[in-house]
Write a protein that holds these residues in place. Structure first.
Motif, PDB file in Angstrom:
ATOM      1  N   ARG A   1      11.752  37.380  20.471  1.00 35.37           N
ATOM      2  CA  ARG A   1      12.888  37.140  19.586  1.00 35.37           C
ATOM      3  C   ARG A   1      13.642  35.870  19.967  1.00 35.37           C
ATOM      4  N   LEU A   2      13.617  35.552  21.267  1.00 40.72           N
ATOM      5  CA  LEU A   2      14.350  34.367  21.714  1.00 40.72           C
ATOM      6  C   LEU A   2      13.714  33.067  21.250  1.00 40.72           C
ATOM      7  N   PHE A   3      12.382  32.992  21.292  1.00 40.54           N
ATOM      8  CA  PHE A   3      11.704  31.733  20.964  1.00 40.54           C
ATOM      9  C   PHE A   3      12.079  31.200  19.577  1.00 40.54           C
ATOM     10  N   PRO A   4      11.984  32.000  18.507  1.00 42.75           N
ATOM     11  CA  PRO A   4      12.345  31.443  17.200  1.00 42.75           C
ATOM     12  C   PRO A   4      13.824  31.069  17.095  1.00 42.75           C
ATOM     13  N   LEU A   5      14.700  31.821  17.772  1.00 42.46           N
ATOM     14  CA  LEU A   5      16.123  31.478  17.734  1.00 42.46           C
ATOM     15  C   LEU A   5      16.375  30.116  18.374  1.00 42.46           C
ATOM     16  N   PHE A   6      15.782  29.895  19.542  1.00 42.74           N
ATOM     17  CA  PHE A   6      16.001  28.629  20.235  1.00 42.74           C
ATOM     18  C   PHE A   6      15.318  27.477  19.507  1.00 42.74           C
ATOM     19  N   ARG A   7      14.149  27.721  18.931  1.00 43.91           N
ATOM     20  CA  ARG A   7      13.479  26.649  18.179  1.00 43.91           C
ATOM     21  C   ARG A   7      14.322  26.217  16.987  1.00 43.91           C
ATOM     22  N   ALA A   8      15.070  27.172  16.438  1.00 41.96           N
ATOM     23  CA  ALA A   8      15.926  26.861  15.291  1.00 41.96           C
ATOM     24  C   ALA A   8      17.275  26.285  15.715  1.00 41.96           C
ATOM     25  N   GLY A   9      17.483  26.136  17.033  1.00 47.00           N
ATOM     26  CA  GLY A   9      18.750  25.607  17.523  1.00 47.00           C
ATOM     27  C   GLY A   9      19.874  26.616  17.506  1.00 47.00           C
ATOM     28  N   LEU A  10      19.526  27.922  17.441  1.00 50.79           N
ATOM     29  CA  LEU A  10      20.536  28.975  17.334  1.00 50.79           C
ATOM     30  C   LEU A  10      20.676  29.784  18.623  1.00 50.79           C
TER      31      LEU A  10
ATOM     32  N   SER B   1      16.498  25.958  26.602  1.00 48.21           N
ATOM     33  CA  SER B   1      16.975  24.731  25.961  1.00 48.21           C
ATOM     34  C   SER B   1      16.166  23.517  26.429  1.00 48.21           C
ATOM     35  N   ARG B   2      15.887  23.465  27.736  1.00 43.81           N
ATOM     36  CA  ARG B   2      15.122  22.327  28.274  1.00 43.81           C
ATOM     37  C   ARG B   2      13.679  22.341  27.778  1.00 43.81           C
ATOM     38  N   VAL B   3      13.033  23.513  27.854  1.00 41.88           N
ATOM     39  CA  VAL B   3      11.615  23.608  27.502  1.00 41.88           C
ATOM     40  C   VAL B   3      11.402  23.307  26.018  1.00 41.88           C
ATOM     41  N   LEU B   4      12.275  23.862  25.170  1.00 49.97           N
ATOM     42  CA  LEU B   4      12.103  23.702  23.726  1.00 49.97           C
ATOM     43  C   LEU B   4      12.849  22.485  23.180  1.00 49.97           C
ATOM     44  N   ARG B   5      13.601  21.806  24.071  1.00 47.38           N
ATOM     45  CA  ARG B   5      14.332  20.599  23.691  1.00 47.38           C
ATOM     46  C   ARG B   5      15.259  20.847  22.497  1.00 47.38           C
ATOM     47  N   ARG B   6      16.000  21.929  22.624  1.00 44.24           N
ATOM     48  CA  ARG B   6      16.980  22.294  21.604  1.00 44.24           C
ATOM     49  C   ARG B   6      18.302  22.585  22.294  1.00 44.24           C
ATOM     50  N   PRO B   7      19.409  22.220  21.679  1.00 40.36           N
ATOM     51  CA  PRO B   7      20.705  22.549  22.287  1.00 40.36           C
ATOM     52  C   PRO B   7      20.952  24.053  22.219  1.00 40.36           C
ATOM     53  N   ALA B   8      21.663  24.581  23.191  1.00 43.76           N
ATOM     54  CA  ALA B   8      22.030  25.997  23.201  1.00 43.76           C
ATOM     55  C   ALA B   8      23.536  26.067  22.960  1.00 43.76           C
TER      56      ALA B   8
END
Length: 305
Positions: free
Chosen positions: A182-191, A245-252
């Motif tokens: 569940r975390l992966f899609p949230l972080f990929r979307a920047g959420l 955040s670092r691995v997926l290069r998305r802000p948290a």
């Protein structure tokens, strides 16, 4: 059980995240996997069972070298109503009891030598900053109570002389399911963001290490009782958030306040906001080595799959 020999291994819960990965790993190495299914078997490699009703076609387990039970209703699949809490309990306790009795009731010459039963670090409940290993007593609350009953239900197999092992698994880092699914899609979307104040410990394990640990427990004679299947470096939720955040290069940027989690998740929020700092003491003592001991490397491994 010798890992170099071709073995016949029955797996309950083979369609789940861990069970599927274990079955594929065993099959790739030439072992025969017998899957327990809740419908009429379609192939010779399937055995009928009904964990809620406590029934197993025991004849299908005869001649298996090991039985692995990873079945159970998902703890994080839905809100914990009284009805679903009972389903969580019965799917684990009833299924384990049925399999343990089926194994114990087989003639000794065709009885499995190993019964590996899934369990969870929920056994310890809330530990805060205190690190615990397998010597710690159970915690208080719904999940610890379920885990105690779950492990106790394996008694018939142990009393029949079958080597009985409990894998107390942590949060599995994988894209295909569980909390991280569940975390992966949230972080990929920047959420993505920390949950609550982020200080709670998450005792995680990379899916690769989970499977490797289960195979180690199956293969190593003399190992019995509980083993924490968690990486040796538990991480706080804040550290998990920063690593994602670092691995997926998305802000948290979107922390989820504790009151919101409690409103949305109900009683299950305690499992997210609670802190479990669990160490794999017995697993390390037995000679097992983790490929991904840190949370960032476990996340990178999952993201690359």
């Amino acid at each position: 059980m010798d890992s170099m020999e071709r073995s016949r291994i029955a797996v309950a819960g083979a369609s789940g995240l861990i069970g599927d990965a274990l079955a594929r790993s065993l099959t790739a190495d030439g072992h025969e996997v017998v899957r327990l299914v809740r419908r009429a078997p379609r192939t010779a490699g399937e055995v009928r069972w009904d964990p809620e009703r406590g029934s197993v076609d025991a004849a299908g387990l005869a001649g298996c070298d090991a039985v692995v039970n990873l079945a159970g209703a998902g703890v994080g699949d839905r809100r914990w109503t009284a009805e679903y809490k009972e389903r969580i309990r019965t799917s684990r306790v009833g299924g384990t009891d049925a399999l343990a009795r089926a194994v114990a009731g087989l003639p000794e010459d065709v009885r499995p030598r190993v019964f590996l039963n899934g369990s969870a670090i929920g056994y310890y409940g809330e530990t805060g900053d205190r690190a615990v290993d397998e010597s710690a007593p159970p915690g208080e609350g719904f999940l610890p109570e379920v885990c105690v009953e779950w492990e106790a239900a394996a008694a018939p197999a142990r009393e029949a002389g079958v080597r009985t092992v409990f894998s107390r698994t942590g949060l599995v880092v994988a894209r295909g399911g569980g909390a991280w699914g569940r975390l992966f899609p949230l972080f990929r979307a920047g959420l993505g963001g920390r949950m609550g104040d982020g200080s709670q410990y998450w005792s995680f394990v990379a899916l690769h290490d989970e499977v490797a640990a289960l195979r180690h427990l199956l293969d190593t004679e003399g190992l019995s009782g509980p083993f924490n299947v968690t990486a040796p470096q538990p991480a706080t939720n804040r550290e998990v958030t920063e690593a994602m955040s670092r691995v997926l290069r998305r802000p948290a940027l979107f922390p989820v306040p504790a009151p919101v989690l409690r409103t949305v998740l109900g009683e299950m929020a305690g499992d997210v906001l609670g802190s479990a700092r669990v160490l794999p003491a017995r697993l390390l003592e037995s000679g097992f080595r983790f490929a991904f001991p840190g949370v960032e490397e476990a996340i990178r491994a999952a993201a690359a799959r």
